[in-house]
Design a protein around this motif. Structure first.
Motif, PDB file in Angstrom:
ATOM      1  N   THR A  35     -39.459 -35.208 -17.669  1.00 41.28           N
ATOM      2  CA  THR A  35     -40.355 -34.196 -16.228  1.00 41.28           C
ATOM      3  C   THR A  35     -42.255 -34.362 -16.288  1.00 41.28           C
ATOM      4  OG1 THR A  35     -41.443 -32.581 -17.898  1.00 41.28           O
ATOM      5  CG2 THR A  35     -39.519 -31.630 -17.629  1.00 41.28           C
ATOM      6  N   ARG A  58     -59.503 -28.962 -18.173  1.00 37.89           N
ATOM      7  CA  ARG A  58     -58.793 -28.056 -18.336  1.00 37.89           C
ATOM      8  C   ARG A  58     -59.330 -26.809 -18.633  1.00 37.89           C
ATOM      9  NH1 ARG A  58     -53.024 -27.616 -18.664  1.00 37.89           N
ATOM     10  NH2 ARG A  58     -51.765 -25.682 -19.874  1.00 37.89           N
ATOM     11  N   ASN A  62     -55.908 -21.585 -20.062  1.00 34.09           N
ATOM     12  CA  ASN A  62     -54.617 -21.765 -19.621  1.00 34.09           C
ATOM     13  C   ASN A  62     -53.952 -22.707 -21.250  1.00 34.09           C
ATOM     14  OD1 ASN A  62     -52.805 -22.556 -18.587  1.00 34.09           O
ATOM     15  ND2 ASN A  62     -53.172 -23.862 -17.111  1.00 34.09           N
ATOM     16  N   HIS A  67     -44.766 -29.739 -28.378  1.00 38.62           N
ATOM     17  CA  HIS A  67     -43.388 -30.200 -28.646  1.00 38.62           C
ATOM     18  C   HIS A  67     -42.510 -30.122 -29.580  1.00 38.62           C
ATOM     19  CE1 HIS A  67     -45.052 -30.332 -24.107  1.00 38.62           C
ATOM     20  NE2 HIS A  67     -44.256 -31.005 -24.018  1.00 38.62           N
ATOM     21  N   SER A 117     -48.672 -15.239 -27.567  1.00 38.20           N
ATOM     22  CA  SER A 117     -47.268 -16.477 -27.836  1.00 38.20           C
ATOM     23  C   SER A 117     -47.727 -17.796 -27.840  1.00 38.20           C
ATOM     24  CB  SER A 117     -46.904 -15.546 -26.464  1.00 38.20           C
ATOM     25  OG  SER A 117     -47.119 -15.470 -24.924  1.00 38.20           O
ATOM     26  N   SER A 181     -41.538 -28.969 -16.617  1.00 38.12           N
ATOM     27  CA  SER A 181     -40.732 -27.608 -17.281  1.00 38.12           C
ATOM     28  C   SER A 181     -40.264 -26.325 -16.017  1.00 38.12           C
ATOM     29  CB  SER A 181     -40.624 -27.686 -18.613  1.00 38.12           C
ATOM     30  OG  SER A 181     -41.760 -27.394 -19.464  1.00 38.12           O
ATOM     31  N   ARG A 195     -42.607 -19.982 -14.760  1.00 37.85           N
ATOM     32  CA  ARG A 195     -42.683 -21.569 -13.526  1.00 37.85           C
ATOM     33  C   ARG A 195     -41.649 -21.823 -13.437  1.00 37.85           C
ATOM     34  NH1 ARG A 195     -46.305 -26.238 -15.658  1.00 37.85           N
ATOM     35  NH2 ARG A 195     -44.265 -26.554 -17.340  1.00 37.85           N
ATOM     36  N   GLY A 231     -51.583 -20.423 -16.332  1.00 37.35           N
ATOM     37  CA  GLY A 231     -51.934 -21.228 -15.812  1.00 37.35           C
ATOM     38  C   GLY A 231     -51.266 -21.162 -14.125  1.00 37.35           C
TER      39      GLY A 231
HETATM   40  O1  TXA Z   1     -42.802 -30.815 -18.494  1.00 36.36           O
HETATM   41  C1  TXA Z   1     -43.639 -30.094 -19.150  1.00 36.36           C
HETATM   42  O2  TXA Z   1     -43.308 -28.289 -19.343  1.00 36.36           O
HETATM   43  C2  TXA Z   1     -44.830 -30.748 -19.121  1.00 36.36           C
HETATM   44  C3  TXA Z   1     -44.282 -31.587 -20.273  1.00 36.36           C
HETATM   45  C4  TXA Z   1     -45.689 -32.857 -20.933  1.00 36.36           C
HETATM   46  O3  TXA Z   1     -43.853 -31.553 -21.017  1.00 36.36           O
HETATM   47  N1  TXA Z   1     -45.690 -30.013 -19.278  1.00 36.36           N
HETATM   48  C5  TXA Z   1     -46.606 -29.255 -18.837  1.00 36.36           C
HETATM   49  O4  TXA Z   1     -47.723 -28.609 -19.435  1.00 36.36           O
HETATM   50  O5  TXA Z   1     -46.547 -28.829 -17.701  1.00 36.36           O
HETATM   51  P1  TXA Z   1     -48.419 -27.476 -18.355  1.00 36.36           P
HETATM   52  O6  TXA Z   1     -49.435 -27.293 -19.187  1.00 36.36           O
HETATM   53  O7  TXA Z   1     -49.432 -28.677 -17.190  1.00 36.36           O
HETATM   54  O8  TXA Z   1     -48.249 -26.430 -18.100  1.00 36.36           O
HETATM   55  C6  TXA Z   1     -48.048 -25.527 -19.074  1.00 36.36           C
HETATM   56  C7  TXA Z   1     -47.526 -23.763 -18.459  1.00 36.36           C
HETATM   57  C8  TXA Z   1     -49.113 -23.452 -17.648  1.00 36.36           C
HETATM   58  O9  TXA Z   1     -48.595 -22.937 -16.339  1.00 36.36           O
HETATM   59  C9  TXA Z   1     -48.900 -22.348 -18.645  1.00 36.36           C
HETATM   60  O10 TXA Z   1     -49.862 -21.264 -18.388  1.00 36.36           O
HETATM   61  C10 TXA Z   1     -48.058 -21.845 -19.778  1.00 36.36           C
HETATM   62  O11 TXA Z   1     -47.049 -23.143 -19.585  1.00 36.36           O
HETATM   63  N2  TXA Z   1     -47.487 -20.979 -20.831  1.00 36.36           N
HETATM   64  C11 TXA Z   1     -47.700 -22.324 -22.204  1.00 36.36           C
HETATM   65  N3  TXA Z   1     -48.115 -21.630 -22.889  1.00 36.36           N
HETATM   66  C12 TXA Z   1     -47.916 -20.357 -22.548  1.00 36.36           C
HETATM   67  C13 TXA Z   1     -47.995 -18.846 -23.351  1.00 36.36           C
HETATM   68  N4  TXA Z   1     -47.984 -18.613 -24.696  1.00 36.36           N
HETATM   69  N5  TXA Z   1     -47.578 -18.048 -22.335  1.00 36.36           N
HETATM   70  C14 TXA Z   1     -47.369 -18.009 -20.450  1.00 36.36           C
HETATM   71  N6  TXA Z   1     -47.003 -19.178 -20.115  1.00 36.36           N
HETATM   72  C15 TXA Z   1     -47.392 -20.022 -21.295  1.00 36.36           C
END
Ligand code: TXA
Ligand code: MG
Length: 343
Positions: A35, A58, A62, A67, A117, A181, A195, A231
């Motif tokens: 991605t 960050r 958030n 992975h 979560s 993703s 998202r 996020g």
């Molecule tokens: O494609 C991707 O997902 C990339 C690659 C590196 O794997 N990673 C990515 O991570 O985009 P980041 O941190 O930029 O975005 C993660 C998103 C954020 O919007 C965050 O709020 C949401 O995923 N997220 C993560 N854990 C969550 C949770 N437990 N509940 C709700 N939203 C969550």
């Protein structure tokens, strides 16, 4: 943070070994995924995860995506596995789908920003999977940009943002997808898209029968309402220029753009519109190729910065299929500014 950042080629096995060594000892490494590039650290080591937040700048509310390299690793990281998870994993993993699931105690609170979560993804990029396997631990990895900047789709983008801030960037070439993703929450009842990404709502619905698209996908969340995905509250993908998303048919938009022509004003238009665009413009890709638009978007936003753009009008992509992901990133880059040209 004062590193002499090394950019190492993923095709050399000793570079994978070196990166895995850093990850095991609690350091942060930028890694390729299909991605966007990720800023990886041991998801189970709170000290390592704290470095991710520090390097990116960050906000600590958030949560990060964890992975894994094998579906089996899910058991350890979750407290309960809804039925739909197995079906979604079977269809879309390895791939650009993150599932938000009830977390086990094993995942540190910092990784999930205090939520109960955890977001989990099994990436398709062979280098990402090699690194997770070599490190022997699940890797927490947000996109490897500084917080608020467009996500990096190449090692060069990572270096722009992270030079001196991380010891190592693993170069696995340009990303295949270009946007992050799909994030789908499976914590209660119907799967809910938080998202949009390359795995589309249509595909999820076809796999498990139903899906809800959270309103945050389309619009700015109400600052006072609780949000399912923290996020989305934060500024995202913003280039230095002010971006406005432009709706309406091309003939009307063209007339409007001609009136805006001035130093530092740019347009992001579809391939078909480039030739007779009255402003300096870059192409998002063919109007019907959402895949191309996704692949180019973040790179284009960085390019506009380099060109010194101060104002950018960007044509609105279709909201179907993967177009929804492109649209979602673009309205965020625009701080939700949209203009419809009707005549
Ligand atoms: O494609 C991707 O997902 C990339 C690659 C590196 O794997 N990673 C990515 O991570 O985009 P980041 O941190 O930029 O975005 C993660 C998103 C954020 O919007 C965050 O709020 C949401 O995923 N997220 C993560 N854990 C969550 C949770 N437990 N509940 C709700 N939203 C969550
Ligand atoms: Mg990000």
């Amino acid at each position: 943070m004062n590193f002499d950042t090394r950019v190492l080629n993923a095709s050399e096995p000793q570079n994978i070994t070196a990166a895995a060594g850093l990850l095991r000892q609690g350091d942060v490494v930028a890694i390729p995924t299909e991605t966007v590039y990720g800023l990886a650290a041991n998801a189970l080591d709170e000290g390592a995860v704290a470095k991710i937040f520090e390097v990116k700048g960050r906000p600590s509310d958030n949560p990060l995506i964890v992975h894994i390299a094998e579906v089996d690793a899910l058991k350890d990281l979750t407290s309960r596995l809804p039925d739909t998870v197995i079906e979604l994993a079977r269809r879309f993993w390895p791939g650009p789908l993150t599932m938000v699931l009830p977390s086990s105690e094993k995942v540190p609170s910092l990784t999930r920003a205090g939520l109960d979560s955890v977001g989990i993804r099994l990436p398709a990029h062979p280098v990402a999977r090699q690194l997770i396997a070599a490190a022997g631990v699940p890797l927490a990895a947000p996109s490897a940009n500084l917080s608020g900047k467009p996500s990096p789709t190449s090692a060069a983008h990572c270096l722009e943002d992270l030079a001196g801030r991380v010891p190592m960037i693993i170069d696995g070439g340009p990303c295949d997808v270009g946007v992050e993703s799909t994030v789908v929450s499976l914590t209660d009842g119907t799967p809910r898209i938080l998202r949009p990404g390359a795995v589309t709502p249509e595909q999820i619905e076809a796999a498990v029968g139903s899906v809800v698209i959270d309103p945050v996908v389309y619009a700015k969340p109400d600052p006072d309402a609780p949000v399912a995905s923290p996020g989305v509250k934060h500024t995202h993908y913003a280039p230095k220029a002010k971006v406005v998303v432009l709706r309406g048919d091309w003939e009307n938009c063209k007339r409007f753009l001609a009136e805006q022509a001035s130093e530092g004003v740019w347009a992001l238009v579809f391939e078909e519109e480039l030739e007779n665009c009255p402003l300096n413009a870059l192409s998002l890709g063919p109007v019907k190729s959402e895949e191309t638009q996704a692949l180019r978007l973040f790179s284009l936003l960085r390019e506009l910065d380099e060109k010194g753009a101060r104002m950018v009008y960007a044509r609105a992509p279709r909201q179907e299929g993967m177009g929804l992901a492109v649209y979602n990133r673009l309205i965020r880059a625009a701080g939700f500014r949209q203009l419809t040209i009707e005549s």
